[in-house]
Scaffold this motif. Structure first.
Motif, PDB file in Angstrom:
ATOM      1  N   SER A 229       0.830  -1.211   0.000  1.00 14.80           N
ATOM      2  CA  SER A 229       0.000   0.000   0.000  1.00 14.80           C
ATOM      3  C   SER A 229       0.858   1.253   0.000  1.00 14.80           C
ATOM      4  CB  SER A 229      -0.926   0.000   1.227  1.00 14.80           C
ATOM      5  OG  SER A 229      -1.781  -1.114   1.227  1.00 14.80           O
ATOM      6  N   LEU A 232       2.397   1.835  -3.488  1.00 18.72           N
ATOM      7  CA  LEU A 232       1.436   2.368  -4.456  1.00 18.72           C
ATOM      8  C   LEU A 232       1.112   3.829  -4.174  1.00 18.72           C
ATOM      9  CD1 LEU A 232      -1.116  -0.568  -4.908  1.00 18.72           C
ATOM     10  CD2 LEU A 232       0.732   0.139  -6.440  1.00 18.72           C
ATOM     11  N   LYS A 236       2.062   7.001  -6.556  1.00 22.10           N
ATOM     12  CA  LYS A 236       0.974   7.830  -7.071  1.00 22.10           C
ATOM     13  C   LYS A 236       1.218   9.301  -6.777  1.00 22.10           C
ATOM     14  CE  LYS A 236      -4.072   8.320  -6.842  1.00 22.10           C
ATOM     15  NZ  LYS A 236      -5.318   7.816  -6.218  1.00 22.10           N
ATOM     16  N   PRO A 246       5.481  -2.655  -9.204  1.00 23.72           N
ATOM     17  CA  PRO A 246       4.661  -1.893  -8.261  1.00 23.72           C
ATOM     18  C   PRO A 246       4.887  -2.301  -6.816  1.00 23.72           C
ATOM     19  CG  PRO A 246       3.330  -3.512  -9.429  1.00 23.72           C
ATOM     20  CD  PRO A 246       4.668  -3.499 -10.091  1.00 23.72           C
TER      21      PRO A 246
END
Length: 328
Positions: A229, A232, A236, A246
């Motif tokens: 998490s 990501l 972002k 990722p």
């Protein structure tokens, strides 16, 4: 640069870190001191090795690559069967406590005037699995001049707090009248490091120790979704490292090792060997991080980060005690 040249470049620093790790393990075994803390302190005493000379490249390699290998191999300590045996309600409580502790850390960090990333780092180390979580989370957070100092401070503090909890929590569980299962939930869901959970749990009873260990392994497994998490979210927002994948490679291998361990393919000897390699990789990486950190920089951190870590520890303990009472 060919492999032989690269090996010659890295070997002095790797050997220096390994020697410090072996010394820390000796002191821990003979005097009962936390091995991670010993590795840090001994490494800090040899900080001059990371400033110049032949060991610099190897120390950097050890504090990054060997660290990731150690975290990945933690997966060989966990099986899906162990986690699923807890039941959905208890799993939800433990997982919820991890996310709430990290959220509390972020909020309190803002109130104390600390960076958001330090709140994530400290909350994750308290909520998941102590020093190992701190090292894994720091690998995906944005790097700045204070990153290594904050990581080392978190590792030292969370190790000290985990040792205190190992001593203090069993009498608290007895004083509160918790049964063996409840005490196992309390110890496994609140003490930071795996070794201290095992020590505290089995000091009460075998049943408490077994329960505490399985609960703790669920928290260790939370490394995967938390780091995933964070990776990501940071990508972002244009922050932190930008890997080709990722999910960091060491977390992918963590998942692979959990799958291998859960399948029953690996023998007990292989599992024990992987666990030993993981432990030595993490101790050696901690020693290298210690070499890269000065005591002066740690003293400059101040009282607010210490207050943050102590508050997160108390928050988690009270949260789990409330949940145990509710479940009971």
């Amino acid at each position: 640069m060919c492999r032989r040249q690269r090996l010659a470049l890295l070997l002095p620093g790797v050997i220096a870190s390994a020697v410090v790790a072996a010394s820390a393990a000796f002191l821990s075994e003979h005097y009962g001191a936390p091995v991670m803390l010993m590795a840090l302190l001994l490494g800090m005493a040899l900080g001059f090795l990371s400033e110049e000379g032949r060991a610099v490249a190897g120390i950097r390699f050890t504090s990054s690559t060997i660290l990731r290998i150690g975290v990945a191999l933690l997966g060989m300590r966990i099986t899906l069967e162990q986690i699923l045996s807890l039941g959905s309600t208890l799993m939800a409580v433990v997982i919820g406590a991890v996310f709430l502790t990290i959220s509390f850390g972020i909020l309190l960090a803002r109130l104390l005037g600390q960076p958001r990333d330090f709140g994530i780092l400290s909350g994750g180390s308290v909520g998941i699995c102590g020093a190992s979580a701190a090292l894994a989370i720091s690998a995906v957070l944005p790097q700045n001049k204070d990153s290594e100092r904050n990581t080392i401070f978190t590792v030292i503090s969370v190790t000290a707090l985990s040792t205190i909890a190992m001593i203090a929590y069993p009498p608290i569980a007895q004083w509160l009248g918790l049964d063996a299962q409840q005490a196992g939930v309390f110890l496994g869901a609140t003490i930071h490091d795996v070794a201290q959970v095992v020590g505290a749990g089995y000091s009460m009873s075998d049943e408490t120790g077994d329960s505490a260990t399985v609960i703790k392994l669920l928290r260790v497994a939370m490394l995967v979704p938390i780091v995933f998490s964070l990776s990501l979210l940071l990508r972002k927002n244009g922050e932190g490292p930008r890997p080709a994948l990722p999910l960091p490679l060491f977390i992918i291998f963590f998942v692979v090792f959990v799958a291998i361990n859960s399948s029953g393919v690996a023998s007990a000897q292989v599992q024990e060997f992987a666990g030993d390699v993981s432990r030595w990789c993490l101790i050696t990486a901690i020693a290298a991080l210690g070499m890269k950190t000065s005591l002066k920089s740690l003293l400059e951190v101040g009282w607010r980060p210490a207050t943050l870590l102590v508050s997160e520890t108390l928050f988690l303990a009270l949260l789990i005690l409330g949940a145990v009472n509710w479940l009971g």
